[in-house]
Design a protein around this motif. Structure first.
Motif, PDB file in Angstrom:
ATOM      1  N   ILE B  56     -34.047 -19.955  19.479  1.00 23.15           N
ATOM      2  CA  ILE B  56     -34.473 -19.689  18.095  1.00 23.15           C
ATOM      3  C   ILE B  56     -33.311 -19.762  17.099  1.00 23.15           C
ATOM      4  O   ILE B  56     -33.534 -19.675  15.897  1.00 23.15           O
ATOM      5  CB  ILE B  56     -35.205 -18.337  17.969  1.00 23.15           C
ATOM      6  CG1 ILE B  56     -34.290 -17.155  18.316  1.00 23.15           C
ATOM      7  CG2 ILE B  56     -36.462 -18.324  18.818  1.00 23.15           C
ATOM      8  CD1 ILE B  56     -34.948 -15.794  18.173  1.00 23.15           C
ATOM      9  N   LYS B  78     -29.928 -23.897  13.061  1.00 22.07           N
ATOM     10  CA  LYS B  78     -30.943 -23.709  12.025  1.00 22.07           C
ATOM     11  C   LYS B  78     -31.822 -24.949  11.812  1.00 22.07           C
ATOM     12  O   LYS B  78     -32.793 -24.901  11.063  1.00 22.07           O
ATOM     13  CB  LYS B  78     -30.281 -23.317  10.691  1.00 22.07           C
ATOM     14  CG  LYS B  78     -29.607 -21.949  10.730  1.00 22.07           C
ATOM     15  CD  LYS B  78     -29.208 -21.462   9.369  1.00 22.07           C
ATOM     16  CE  LYS B  78     -30.305 -20.738   8.662  1.00 22.07           C
ATOM     17  NZ  LYS B  78     -30.716 -19.458   9.251  1.00 22.07           N
ATOM     18  N   GLN B  81     -35.635 -24.434  12.560  1.00 18.28           N
ATOM     19  CA  GLN B  81     -36.244 -23.118  12.341  1.00 18.28           C
ATOM     20  C   GLN B  81     -37.538 -23.180  11.536  1.00 18.28           C
ATOM     21  O   GLN B  81     -38.366 -22.274  11.628  1.00 18.28           O
ATOM     22  CB  GLN B  81     -35.236 -22.164  11.685  1.00 18.28           C
ATOM     23  CG  GLN B  81     -34.228 -21.616  12.698  1.00 18.28           C
ATOM     24  CD  GLN B  81     -33.211 -20.681  12.095  1.00 18.28           C
ATOM     25  OE1 GLN B  81     -32.905 -20.765  10.904  1.00 18.28           O
ATOM     26  NE2 GLN B  81     -32.654 -19.792  12.905  1.00 18.28           N
ATOM     27  N   HIS B  82     -37.720 -24.274  10.770  1.00 16.15           N
ATOM     28  CA  HIS B  82     -38.955 -24.386   9.998  1.00 16.15           C
ATOM     29  C   HIS B  82     -40.176 -24.600  10.897  1.00 16.15           C
ATOM     30  O   HIS B  82     -41.300 -24.383  10.473  1.00 16.15           O
ATOM     31  CB  HIS B  82     -38.833 -25.530   8.981  1.00 16.15           C
ATOM     32  CG  HIS B  82     -38.595 -26.865   9.610  1.00 16.15           C
ATOM     33  ND1 HIS B  82     -37.389 -27.209  10.186  1.00 16.15           N
ATOM     34  CD2 HIS B  82     -39.404 -27.924   9.777  1.00 16.15           C
ATOM     35  CE1 HIS B  82     -37.471 -28.440  10.667  1.00 16.15           C
ATOM     36  NE2 HIS B  82     -38.687 -28.888  10.434  1.00 16.15           N
ATOM     37  N   VAL B  86     -41.266 -16.434  15.193  1.00 15.69           N
ATOM     38  CA  VAL B  86     -40.646 -15.578  16.209  1.00 15.69           C
ATOM     39  C   VAL B  86     -41.251 -14.181  16.138  1.00 15.69           C
ATOM     40  O   VAL B  86     -41.325 -13.582  15.062  1.00 15.69           O
ATOM     41  CB  VAL B  86     -39.115 -15.504  16.009  1.00 15.69           C
ATOM     42  CG1 VAL B  86     -38.489 -14.589  17.056  1.00 15.69           C
ATOM     43  CG2 VAL B  86     -38.490 -16.895  16.083  1.00 15.69           C
ATOM     44  N   ASP B 101     -47.085  -6.503   1.689  1.00 18.28           N
ATOM     45  CA  ASP B 101     -45.816  -7.000   1.118  1.00 18.28           C
ATOM     46  C   ASP B 101     -44.898  -7.566   2.199  1.00 18.28           C
ATOM     47  O   ASP B 101     -44.182  -8.539   1.967  1.00 18.28           O
ATOM     48  CB  ASP B 101     -45.095  -5.882   0.356  1.00 18.28           C
ATOM     49  CG  ASP B 101     -45.802  -5.567  -0.951  1.00 18.28           C
ATOM     50  OD1 ASP B 101     -46.598  -6.408  -1.399  1.00 18.28           O
ATOM     51  OD2 ASP B 101     -45.563  -4.479  -1.511  1.00 18.28           O
ATOM     52  N   PHE B 105     -43.563 -11.269   2.084  1.00 17.49           N
ATOM     53  CA  PHE B 105     -42.118 -11.514   2.094  1.00 17.49           C
ATOM     54  C   PHE B 105     -41.757 -12.510   3.210  1.00 17.49           C
ATOM     55  O   PHE B 105     -41.000 -13.464   2.976  1.00 17.49           O
ATOM     56  CB  PHE B 105     -41.343 -10.210   2.274  1.00 17.49           C
ATOM     57  CG  PHE B 105     -39.863 -10.417   2.404  1.00 17.49           C
ATOM     58  CD1 PHE B 105     -39.127 -10.912   1.338  1.00 17.49           C
ATOM     59  CD2 PHE B 105     -39.208 -10.165   3.599  1.00 17.49           C
ATOM     60  CE1 PHE B 105     -37.757 -11.142   1.453  1.00 17.49           C
ATOM     61  CE2 PHE B 105     -37.843 -10.396   3.728  1.00 17.49           C
ATOM     62  CZ  PHE B 105     -37.122 -10.881   2.651  1.00 17.49           C
ATOM     63  N   SER B 108     -42.616 -15.929   2.222  1.00 19.66           N
ATOM     64  CA  SER B 108     -41.687 -16.487   1.226  1.00 19.66           C
ATOM     65  C   SER B 108     -40.421 -17.038   1.884  1.00 19.66           C
ATOM     66  O   SER B 108     -39.807 -17.978   1.387  1.00 19.66           O
ATOM     67  CB  SER B 108     -41.325 -15.435   0.175  1.00 19.66           C
ATOM     68  OG  SER B 108     -40.399 -14.503   0.705  1.00 19.66           O
ATOM     69  N   LEU B 109     -40.034 -16.444   3.016  1.00 18.56           N
ATOM     70  CA  LEU B 109     -38.822 -16.927   3.706  1.00 18.56           C
ATOM     71  C   LEU B 109     -39.010 -18.363   4.200  1.00 18.56           C
ATOM     72  O   LEU B 109     -38.045 -19.070   4.455  1.00 18.56           O
ATOM     73  CB  LEU B 109     -38.481 -16.014   4.894  1.00 18.56           C
ATOM     74  CG  LEU B 109     -38.050 -14.590   4.551  1.00 18.56           C
ATOM     75  CD1 LEU B 109     -37.797 -13.795   5.823  1.00 18.56           C
ATOM     76  CD2 LEU B 109     -36.799 -14.592   3.681  1.00 18.56           C
ATOM     77  N   TYR B 110     -40.276 -18.765   4.357  1.00 15.58           N
ATOM     78  CA  TYR B 110     -40.565 -20.137   4.802  1.00 15.58           C
ATOM     79  C   TYR B 110     -41.011 -21.005   3.629  1.00 15.58           C
ATOM     80  O   TYR B 110     -41.597 -22.069   3.824  1.00 15.58           O
ATOM     81  CB  TYR B 110     -41.617 -20.111   5.922  1.00 15.58           C
ATOM     82  CG  TYR B 110     -41.036 -19.491   7.171  1.00 15.58           C
ATOM     83  CD1 TYR B 110     -40.417 -20.260   8.136  1.00 15.58           C
ATOM     84  CD2 TYR B 110     -41.047 -18.111   7.332  1.00 15.58           C
ATOM     85  CE1 TYR B 110     -39.840 -19.683   9.247  1.00 15.58           C
ATOM     86  CE2 TYR B 110     -40.466 -17.514   8.448  1.00 15.58           C
ATOM     87  CZ  TYR B 110     -39.864 -18.310   9.397  1.00 15.58           C
ATOM     88  OH  TYR B 110     -39.274 -17.740  10.501  1.00 15.58           O
ATOM     89  N   GLY B 111     -40.755 -20.528   2.426  1.00 15.35           N
ATOM     90  CA  GLY B 111     -41.000 -21.335   1.230  1.00 15.35           C
ATOM     91  C   GLY B 111     -42.454 -21.405   0.811  1.00 15.35           C
ATOM     92  O   GLY B 111     -42.826 -22.279   0.027  1.00 15.35           O
ATOM     93  N   MET B 112     -43.298 -20.503   1.308  1.00 17.12           N
ATOM     94  CA  MET B 112     -44.719 -20.543   0.911  1.00 17.12           C
ATOM     95  C   MET B 112     -44.871 -20.085  -0.530  1.00 17.12           C
ATOM     96  O   MET B 112     -44.195 -19.141  -0.961  1.00 17.12           O
ATOM     97  CB  MET B 112     -45.554 -19.614   1.814  1.00 17.12           C
ATOM     98  CG  MET B 112     -45.676 -20.109   3.245  1.00 17.12           C
ATOM     99  SD  MET B 112     -46.475 -18.875   4.301  1.00 17.12           S
ATOM    100  CE  MET B 112     -48.185 -19.065   3.836  1.00 17.12           C
ATOM    101  N   SER B 113     -45.772 -20.744  -1.260  1.00 11.10           N
ATOM    102  CA  SER B 113     -45.994 -20.345  -2.651  1.00 11.10           C
ATOM    103  C   SER B 113     -46.681 -18.978  -2.681  1.00 11.10           C
ATOM    104  O   SER B 113     -47.270 -18.559  -1.678  1.00 11.10           O
ATOM    105  CB  SER B 113     -46.879 -21.366  -3.354  1.00 11.10           C
ATOM    106  OG  SER B 113     -48.187 -21.267  -2.830  1.00 11.10           O
ATOM    107  N   ARG B 117     -49.163 -17.528   0.264  1.00 12.87           N
ATOM    108  CA  ARG B 117     -48.765 -16.439   1.160  1.00 12.87           C
ATOM    109  C   ARG B 117     -49.653 -15.217   0.968  1.00 12.87           C
ATOM    110  O   ARG B 117     -49.943 -14.504   1.921  1.00 12.87           O
ATOM    111  CB  ARG B 117     -47.282 -16.110   1.025  1.00 12.87           C
ATOM    112  CG  ARG B 117     -46.784 -15.669  -0.299  1.00 12.87           C
ATOM    113  CD  ARG B 117     -45.274 -15.431  -0.248  1.00 12.87           C
ATOM    114  NE  ARG B 117     -44.793 -14.848  -1.480  1.00 12.87           N
ATOM    115  CZ  ARG B 117     -44.151 -15.495  -2.428  1.00 12.87           C
ATOM    116  NH1 ARG B 117     -43.873 -16.776  -2.275  1.00 12.87           N
ATOM    117  NH2 ARG B 117     -43.743 -14.877  -3.518  1.00 12.87           N
ATOM    118  N   ALA B 153     -46.666 -11.405  11.090  1.00 19.71           N
ATOM    119  CA  ALA B 153     -45.510 -11.908  10.328  1.00 19.71           C
ATOM    120  C   ALA B 153     -44.921 -13.155  10.996  1.00 19.71           C
ATOM    121  O   ALA B 153     -44.428 -14.058  10.316  1.00 19.71           O
ATOM    122  CB  ALA B 153     -44.444 -10.819  10.214  1.00 19.71           C
TER     123      ALA B 153
END
Lengths: 245, 331
Positions: B56, B78, B81-82, B86, B101, B105, B108-113, B117, B153
């Motif tokens: 990972i 890295k 990782q997209h 995990v 939340d 959150f 958002s770490l994976y770039g979701m709008s 999300r 998550a």
């Protein structure tokens, strides 16, 4: 674009989870107030001394606010393993650490304006050279936050972060020219003070508020930028070596 | 997503990792096919966590190559990782944020709008039976709820490959059943799953193939079907008796040398034979010698038996190790 969504949300999350919590807001207000009162009473020079005291109070507030919060929150998240979530996010490590420190930098800048707001009742703040003052505050906040990051990635326990922070903060406090002018320090201590970022930040603040700079301002700005780059690069290296083993 | 022309989700070749004098992983190789549910089993300290960390991107291999979804991650952990989700062995979300939340959150770490999300977080809260708790802080959740939200998550961004480390450890039976069903559903919907677990029955129930890792080395990789073939033609009977079991095996083996006998616990012995075992004569012999036989039961050999045979490690000892490490629980 996707990386910036992550960047923004990490910062917003930290603000919500840590910086905008009542204890931290009160820390941001009470701490500068306590320092200002302490300096003011100690100097005994009356209101005339406020412009001379203000740089010290601002610098100390920013230094303590940023280093404490960042080193503790990062260590706390590392220990609770929630920091792993950030390390697993598909964003460059540099951007991740900038997002993580961004909140603390803004918190530090906001902290700096608390003493200024208080001083506005006691002195004429129009004498402040804002063109020097604002970038100096930003650079002091960045270098102090990166110092907090450097501390956070060098320890594993929250209490170690606090102890290690003081190891840097107190010498800085006494050697950066806030208590004693640099010229009055013994030569060997003077060299040590030139190796501390706050020396340059404090001198810029003095120059912006009440007296000519002891160190050329361009050199002070340059040194602060250099400290920021150095501390950030060293912290990144530590994260790569110690946290991605 | 993994490109259509890539059929191997995870490709590991000769990876090794050493911590000072300890060789945690010693040059292991394996492939996980796209869409497969792959089990990774071994006792504590076998190298499971180190392997999963290398896959990972939380650890760098000293040697060897890792390709995730066709992307070489050996030098840049890295890089892929997209593609991954995990679920760590600890529920490591943010205690001060609400369930909703936390999910937003993580998205958002994976770039979701924001819209995506939030919609996905609501969907997952519903699916995991946590809709009513979505507005409560994660710190106040029960262990089972924390585990479920941690899994939610891990899949908020609909990853192509999901790494799950001990997903059911330390939670109640009902929650564990629910999570196992979720894992099966996820896999059925096309997600490749890499599952590490201490619970052999769980692996047997869920996985298509299993790798056994012991002391940093993979000792066997096979399908459940193939692994279970090892038990074909084996006949096992388990006895519950009144006496201490110390000498009973000697007694039985003295009469029937072809048997394999083992005292498995106080008052319990296990008899194994390549031929069908006639229980009556065994019970009579024991009773003639004054041993009271409470129960004689034919046992269907399980994957646990295969595991013990291949690794030489008792499965119970493995569970105990896990319990001792403070995580407890049951599958």
């Amino acid at each position: 674009m996707k990386a910036w969504i992550a960047f923004w949300n990490i910062m917003v999350k930290d603000f919500r989870a840590y910086y905008l919590k009542p204890p931290n807001i009160s820390w941001g207000l009470i701490f500068p107030l306590a320092w200002a009162g302490m300096f003011f009473i100690r100097s005994g020079a009356g209101l005339d001394s406020v412009p001379a005291l203000l740089p010290g109070v601002i610098a100390v507030s920013v230094l303590f606010g940023t280093t404490s919060l960042l080193s503790v929150t990062v260590t706390f998240e590392k220990k609770g393993r929630s920091f792993e979530r950030l390390l697993l996010a598909p964003i460059p490590l540099e951007l991740l650490m900038l997002a993580k420190t961004g909140g603390a930098i803004l918190f530090g800048v906001a902290n700096a304006f608390v003493p200024v707001a208080m001083a506005a009742f006691l002195m004429d703040v129009s004498v402040i050279n804002w063109a020097t003052f604002v970038p100096a505050i930003v650079l002091i906040a960045i270098s102090s936050t990166f110092l907090g990051l450097f501390i956070a990635v060098s320890v594993s326990e929250v209490f170690e972060a606090q102890t290690f922070s003081n190891f840097f903060r107190f010498p800085m406090l006494f050697l950066c020219g806030l208590f004693f002018p640099l010229a009055q320090l013994p030569v060997w201590l003077r060299w040590l003070s030139y190796a501390l970022p706050l020396t340059y930040g404090a001198d810029l603040l003095h120059a912006a508020i009440h007296r000519p700079a002891a160190i050329p301002s361009a050199l002070s700005f340059g040194m602060l930028v250099a400290f920021c780059i150095l501390l950030f690069a060293f912290s990144l290296r530590n994260v790569r070596c110690k946290w991605i083993v | 997503m993994i490109p259509d022309n890539v059929m191997t989700a995870i490709e590991v070749r000769g990876i090794s990792k050493r911590f000072d004098d300890v060789e945690a992983v010693a040059g292991i190789d394996f492939d996980v096919r796209k869409g497969e549910l792959f089990g990774f089993l071994g006792p504590n300290g076998a190298g499971k966590s180190t392997t999963i960390n290398m896959l990972i991107g939380l650890a760098r291999p000293d040697a060897g190559t890792i390709r995730i979804g066709g992307i070489d991650c050996s030098k840049n952990p890295k890089a892929a990782q997209h593609l991954m989700g995990v679920v760590p062995d600890e529920s490591n979300l943010y205690p001060e944020l609400t369930g909703f939340d936390n999910l937003c959150f993580c998205g958002s770490l994976y770039g979701m709008s924001r819209r995506d999300r939030e919609a996905r977080a609501r969907e997952l809260l519903d699916r995991f039976g946590l809709a009513a708790a979505g507005g409560r802080k994660f710190g106040g959740y029960s262990k089972g709820m924390k585990r479920k939200l941690t899994i939610a998550a891990g899949i908020i961004h609909s990853p192509a490959i999901l790494f799950m480390d001990e997903p059911t450890t330390g939670i109640d039976v009902a929650s564990a059943r629910q999570i196992r069903q979720l894992i099966a559903d996820l896999n059925a919907s096309g997600t490749t799953i890499f599952l590490t677990t201490h619970y052999i029955e769980e692996a047997q129930r869920l996985c298509e193939r299993i790798a056994f890792i012991v002391k940093g080395r993979i000792v066997r990789i096979d399908t459940i079907e193939q692994l279970m073939r090892r038990t074909d033609g084996r006949h096992v009977v388990q006895f519950a008796v009144s006496n201490s079991t110390d000498d009973l095996c000697d007694l039985l083996l003295g009469e029937w040398p072809g048997l394999h006998c083992q005292a498995i616990a106080e008052g319990h012995i296990r008899v194994e034979s390549p031929k069908p075992v006639r229980v009556g004569p065994l019970v009579r012999l024991l009773e003639d010698r004054g041993v009271e036989v409470f129960e004689a039961r034919k046992i269907q050999p399980s994957l646990e038996d295969v595991f013990v045979e291949i690794t030489g490690i008792e499965a119970d000892a493995m569970k105990q190790e896990k319990a001792n490490s403070g995580k407890g629980g049951g599958a």
